[in-house]
Write an enzyme that holds these catalytic residues in place. Structure first.
Site, PDB file in Angstrom:
ATOM      1  N   ASP A  42       0.836  -1.201   0.000  1.00 35.70           N
ATOM      2  CA  ASP A  42       0.000   0.000   0.000  1.00 35.70           C
ATOM      3  C   ASP A  42       0.865   1.243   0.000  1.00 35.70           C
ATOM      4  O   ASP A  42       0.550   2.235  -0.646  1.00 35.70           O
ATOM      5  CB  ASP A  42      -0.891   0.020   1.248  1.00 35.70           C
ATOM      6  CG  ASP A  42      -2.003  -0.994   1.150  1.00 35.70           C
ATOM      7  OD1 ASP A  42      -2.055  -1.691   0.116  1.00 35.70           O
ATOM      8  OD2 ASP A  42      -2.796  -1.094   2.097  1.00 35.70           O
ATOM      9  N   GLU A  44       3.882   1.684  -1.256  1.00 34.97           N
ATOM     10  CA  GLU A  44       4.434   1.952  -2.588  1.00 34.97           C
ATOM     11  C   GLU A  44       3.354   2.517  -3.516  1.00 34.97           C
ATOM     12  O   GLU A  44       3.601   3.434  -4.293  1.00 34.97           O
ATOM     13  CB  GLU A  44       4.997   0.660  -3.193  1.00 34.97           C
ATOM     14  CG  GLU A  44       6.315   0.229  -2.558  1.00 34.97           C
ATOM     15  CD  GLU A  44       6.685  -1.194  -2.938  1.00 34.97           C
ATOM     16  OE1 GLU A  44       7.519  -1.356  -3.822  1.00 34.97           O
ATOM     17  OE2 GLU A  44       6.120  -2.131  -2.358  1.00 34.97           O
ATOM     18  N   LYS A 127      -9.832   3.032  10.514  1.00 35.30           N
ATOM     19  CA  LYS A 127     -10.042   2.807   9.092  1.00 35.30           C
ATOM     20  C   LYS A 127      -9.876   1.316   8.865  1.00 35.30           C
ATOM     21  O   LYS A 127      -8.782   0.766   9.028  1.00 35.30           O
ATOM     22  CB  LYS A 127      -9.020   3.595   8.271  1.00 35.30           C
ATOM     23  CG  LYS A 127      -9.213   3.444   6.779  1.00 35.30           C
ATOM     24  CD  LYS A 127      -8.314   4.412   6.028  1.00 35.30           C
ATOM     25  CE  LYS A 127      -8.594   4.436   4.542  1.00 35.30           C
ATOM     26  NZ  LYS A 127      -8.347   3.165   3.871  1.00 35.30           N
ATOM     27  N   LYS A 300     -13.568  12.785  10.583  1.00 39.20           N
ATOM     28  CA  LYS A 300     -14.718  13.311   9.846  1.00 39.20           C
ATOM     29  C   LYS A 300     -15.311  14.494  10.608  1.00 39.20           C
ATOM     30  O   LYS A 300     -15.486  14.396  11.835  1.00 39.20           O
ATOM     31  CB  LYS A 300     -15.813  12.230   9.712  1.00 39.20           C
ATOM     32  CG  LYS A 300     -15.375  10.995   8.956  1.00 39.20           C
ATOM     33  CD  LYS A 300     -16.430   9.901   8.988  1.00 39.20           C
ATOM     34  CE  LYS A 300     -15.898   8.656   8.287  1.00 39.20           C
ATOM     35  NZ  LYS A 300     -16.793   7.493   8.452  1.00 39.20           N
ATOM     36  N   CYS A 418      10.815 -36.644   7.528  1.00 40.20           N
ATOM     37  CA  CYS A 418      10.487 -35.737   8.625  1.00 40.20           C
ATOM     38  C   CYS A 418      11.783 -35.280   9.305  1.00 40.20           C
ATOM     39  O   CYS A 418      12.701 -36.079   9.479  1.00 40.20           O
ATOM     40  CB  CYS A 418       9.604 -36.468   9.631  1.00 40.20           C
ATOM     41  SG  CYS A 418       9.167 -35.461  11.056  1.00 40.20           S
ATOM     42  N   CYS A 448       6.363 -39.574  16.362  1.00 40.99           N
ATOM     43  CA  CYS A 448       7.127 -38.397  15.958  1.00 40.99           C
ATOM     44  C   CYS A 448       7.147 -37.415  17.121  1.00 40.99           C
ATOM     45  O   CYS A 448       6.097 -37.008  17.608  1.00 40.99           O
ATOM     46  CB  CYS A 448       6.485 -37.762  14.730  1.00 40.99           C
ATOM     47  SG  CYS A 448       7.169 -36.144  14.335  1.00 40.99           S
TER      48      CYS A 448
HETATM   49  S1  IVH Z   1     -15.651   6.989   5.301  1.00 40.60           S
HETATM   50  C1  IVH Z   1     -17.060   9.465   1.439  1.00 40.60           C
HETATM   51  N1  IVH Z   1     -14.809   5.517   7.265  1.00 40.60           N
HETATM   52  O1  IVH Z   1     -11.460   3.594   3.165  1.00 40.60           O
HETATM   53  C2  IVH Z   1     -16.079   8.491   1.970  1.00 40.60           C
HETATM   54  N2  IVH Z   1     -14.142   4.909   5.063  1.00 40.60           N
HETATM   55  O2  IVH Z   1      -9.563   4.960   1.449  1.00 40.60           O
HETATM   56  C3  IVH Z   1     -16.677   7.645   3.021  1.00 40.60           C
HETATM   57  N3  IVH Z   1     -12.799   2.877   4.967  1.00 40.60           N
HETATM   58  O3  IVH Z   1     -13.586   3.913   0.422  1.00 40.60           O
HETATM   59  C4  IVH Z   1     -15.689   6.726   3.601  1.00 40.60           C
HETATM   60  N4  IVH Z   1     -12.803   2.454   7.117  1.00 40.60           N
HETATM   61  O4  IVH Z   1     -13.674   1.727   1.835  1.00 40.60           O
HETATM   62  C5  IVH Z   1     -14.788   5.703   5.944  1.00 40.60           C
HETATM   63  N5  IVH Z   1     -14.186   4.245   9.114  1.00 40.60           N
HETATM   64  C6  IVH Z   1     -14.172   4.447   7.800  1.00 40.60           C
HETATM   65  C7  IVH Z   1     -13.499   3.600   6.919  1.00 40.60           C
HETATM   66  C8  IVH Z   1     -13.500   3.858   5.559  1.00 40.60           C
HETATM   67  C9  IVH Z   1     -12.402   2.039   5.927  1.00 40.60           C
HETATM   68  C10 IVH Z   1     -12.465   2.700   3.551  1.00 40.60           C
HETATM   69  C11 IVH Z   1     -13.594   2.911   2.585  1.00 40.60           C
HETATM   70  C12 IVH Z   1     -13.140   4.032   1.716  1.00 40.60           C
HETATM   71  C13 IVH Z   1     -11.648   3.899   1.809  1.00 40.60           C
HETATM   72  C14 IVH Z   1     -10.938   5.154   1.449  1.00 40.60           C
END
Ligand code: IVH
Length: 706
Positions: A42, A44, A127, A300, A418, A448
């Site tokens: 990821d 890279e 995430k 967020k 073995c 064994c």
């Molecule tokens: S919010 C409008 N929250 O990460 C975007 N995404 O790299 C809404 N993902 O496409 C996404 N955990 O597949 C959100 N807690 C989380 C997340 C999350 C994993 C993924 C999701 C997104 C990708 C973006």
């Protein structure tokens, strides 16, 4: 040119570089999204995308029509139907440092014209490293499920999604008429390890990580396979909604939880960037213990009205950002390949590595799964290898760095004996399809030294000898203890020795006193009398599980008869093998395993020594004419007058077959309180359902007190 700093690129270089990056990123996307088999880490991949964006920022006039920055994911695979997302499924912008996060905060404030002192709530949550899925509910019913695809159109995986336990088919409570729940499908570390073990066993490709395993499992044409793969789902976002159930991100997540979804309990709200970053570190510190992969923390803006004002830029929302964790991959040098022997005798190649820190943990060993995997990767001792660690899953070797191979390396020769001192030959079994299994196994079984301890643990387990107070921990203790050195099942029955001497020895051991020592010896004595099926099961012969052991015990009736038949089968007696083969549910795999077990001198001796210690109860042939003989019965719900195991034993003694799930072949369902889906199924197939009391009446024991 790919190393030239972006500031130094000429316009001509930049155009060529953007073309190269577009091609390369698209190829990685295809491998990642369509084939579920990425070839770079990821980190890279992110670096390529970052370079692409930096060049585009410097030369906006050169931005290509097929620019990776305008695209999310890849085209939809032809395998599935298509679903157009009513609201696009976008991606997240990434932050890689605290500074990036601070910049995000500033950007948001600037956009909203909020000064630094004005309150601004931002949530932080893990995430999840899986694949995103959009679930459309109409009037509370799941009507469709779609992958992200290219962000506009996804794949229709509705049938598969319905098999995921965390995805409700019907929402709870009062819900909006139309509500699209979005979130992540993922596979737990446990699920991943089990899946790869079974893939390895079946000679199928190994998944590189839980995310690819989840993607590969969800995108199966046969939903039955998806069901068996045990996927999970977290809800964290939404798409189209006839009414949004809340005014903040937090509110809506709470509402989704109330609807029946799993949500992220680690989600928290903060007023400062420092608060977010502290939570990021806390989540990172707890990462290995979560049981599933996360690859960062998502921030967020909490207030949905503010989210709406912030809107989107190209492929990501302005109100959110993903703060990624440092990569959990690294390269190091492979010093040796060691062969380890597992409980069932399977030989597993283990990479011995120069110690390297991967995601904060020092790694020195990684699995190579099997001989085919070594061949596929062409890994040789001396190679520089790329390794990956995901949470607490055993690290694995992903591939080699070909340019770094030193001169004079040799392909690895997988041993055919073995590594134990017995040097027993290694065998490959036949798989169900008749092909040779990729798994090499030692045939030494109890003899064994690598398998012995595990065999002993199976020997005392609940379905085998089931000796009270003698579990895995005690086996380890007595195995290593020079006073007892329990190495074979017969040794267990010899522990007591002359009662007083044995007691004296045991009394002073850790965790034992006078009473518990005596109790243990009594429990062992109580098991000197054992049913034949338990005895056969406890030998740990491959493919001879509980059910097969029962079949053999019933068919041969006495230990002597079974033993004689097994020895004959081992000698290659065709008639004896044919006789065994004729038994229900017994086929080639069992016969080969019985033959292998009894052709090993050590095993034969071990059985003889054990039997000398025991009184073996003949297994009575089941009554041919009980009211339930020949029927297939399912027990469900909580039973109050008997345990599940008792119920099963009772039914089997009466000649019935007990099944775990209701199908057309079921004759009778015995349901206790709390029975659920199986009752529904029974009604669907019009199968007779009775309660526990009626069961006792039916088998002629109605008078017994409950
Ligand atoms: S919010 C409008 N929250 O990460 C975007 N995404 O790299 C809404 N993902 O496409 C996404 N955990 O597949 C959100 N807690 C989380 C997340 C999350 C994993 C993924 C999701 C997104 C990708 C973006």
């Amino acid at each position: 040119m790919s190393d030239t700093p972006v500031e130094k690129l000429t316009e001509g270089d930049a155009a060529a570089e953007l073309e190269r990056l577009a091609g390369e990123i698209a190829a990685h996307d295809r491998r990642y999204y369509a084939d579920d088999a990425p070839s770079v880490s990821d980190a890279e991949y992110d670096a390529l995308r970052r370079r692409n964006s930096a060049i585009e920022a410097r030369f906006p006039g050169l931005i290509r029509e097929d620019s990776p920055s305008a695209r999310v994911g890849t085209e939809v695979s032809e395998k599935f139907g298509k679903i157009r997302h009513s609201i696009p499924m976008l991606s997240l912008d990434n932050a890689f440092s605290d500074e990036d996060v601070a910049d995000f905060g500033k950007r948001v404030r600037r956009f909203l014209k909020l000064d630094e002192a004005a309150p601004l709530g931002i949530t932080a949550e893990p995430k999840i490293d899986g694949l995103s899925l959009s679930l459309r509910y109409e009037h509370g019913e799941l009507v469709s499920a779609a992958t992200r695809g290219d962000g506009t159109t996804g794949e229709d995986v509705t049938r598969n999604a319905r098999t995921v336990a965390d995805i409700p088919n019907r929402l709870k409570g009062d819900v909006p008429d139309i509500f699209e729940v979005r979130g992540e499908v993922y596979m737990s570390h446990a699920g991943f390890a089990a899946l790869n073990a079974s893939q390895a066993e079946d000679g199928k490709p190994i998944y590189a990580n839980p995310r690819n395993a989840a993607a590969g499992s969800l995108r199966q044409l046969d939903a039955g396979i998806t069901r068996r793969r045990k996927l999970n789902f977290f809800a964290y976002a939404w798409g189209e909604a006839s009414a949004v159930p809340g005014e903040t991100q937090m509110d809506v997540v709470k509402a989704m939880k109330a609807m029946g979804f799993q949500t992220l309990d680690l989600m928290k709200r903060f007023e400062t960037i420092d608060g977010l970053i502290e939570h990021y570190h806390q989540i990172e510190a707890g990462r290995a213990g979560l049981g599933y992969d996360i690859d960062g923390v998502v921030y967020k803006v909490d207030d949905l009205a503010l989210q709406k004002r912030l809107g989107f830029v190209s492929r990501s929302p302005r109100w959110a950002i993903a703060h990624k964790f440092p990569a959990e991959q690294a390269t190091t040098v492979l010093r040796d390949i060691e062969i380890q022997v597992g409980r069932t005798g399977a030989l597993t190649p283990v990479a011995k590595l120069d110690p390297v820190t991967v995601g904060g943990v020092v790694v020195q060993n990684a699995t190579l799964h099997n001989a085919e995997e070594i061949e596929r990767l062409d890994v040789r001792v001396g190679d520089t290898v790329q390794i990956q660690r995901a949470g607490d899953v055993i690290p694995q070797v992903l591939g080699i760095v070909a340019e770094k191979r030193p001169a004079g390396t040799e392909p690895f020769a997988f041993p055919d004996t073995c590594p134990c001192e017995l040097k027993t030959p290694v065998v490959r079994e036949e798989t169900a399809s008749g092909a040779q299994s990729v798994v090499r196994r030692c045939t030494g079984e109890f003899a064994c030294p690598f398998q012995r301890r595990e065999h002993l643990k199976l020997f005392v387990s609940r379905k085998a000898f089931d000796i009270d107070g003698l579990g895995e921990k005690q086996i380890d203790l007595f195995y290593d203890d020079p006073d007892f050195s329990v190495r074979t099942p017969a040794d267990i029955f010899k522990m007591r020795g002359k009662d007083a001497a044995g007691l004296k020895k045991l009394k002073d051991k850790e965790g034992f006193g006078e009473v518990s020592a005596r109790n243990l010896f009594d429990a062992i004595e109580a098991r000197r009398t054992i049913a034949l099926d338990r005895l056969i099961f406890s030998l740990g012969i491959r493919h001879v599980g509980e059910a097969t052991a029962k079949t053999l015990a019933r068919a041969y009736g006495s230990f002597e008869a079974f033993h004689e038949a097994a020895l004959k089968v081992a000698e290659g007696d065709a008639e004896a093998a044919a006789e065994m083969d004729a038994l229900e549910d017994i086929g080639g795999a069992v016969i080969t395993a019985v033959a292998r077990f009894f052709s090993e001198e050590h095993n034969r001796r071990l059985v003889e020594e054990l039997v000398r210690e025991l009184t073996i109860e003949r297994v009575e042939k089941p009554a041919a004419t009980s009211p339930v003989s020949g029927q297939t019965i399912v027990f469900t719900g909580s039973l109050e007058r008997m345990t599940r195991d008792e119920a099963k034993a009772m039914a089997e003694a009466l000649g019935a077959k007990v099944a775990g799930s209701v199908s057309k072949k079921t004759d009778l369902v015995v349901a206790g309180p709390g029975a659920g889906s199986k009752l529904k199924k029974a009604a669907e197939f019009e199968i007779e359902v009775i309660d526990e009391d009626a069961w006792f009446v039916r088998i002629g024991r109605g008078g017994e007190a409950g």
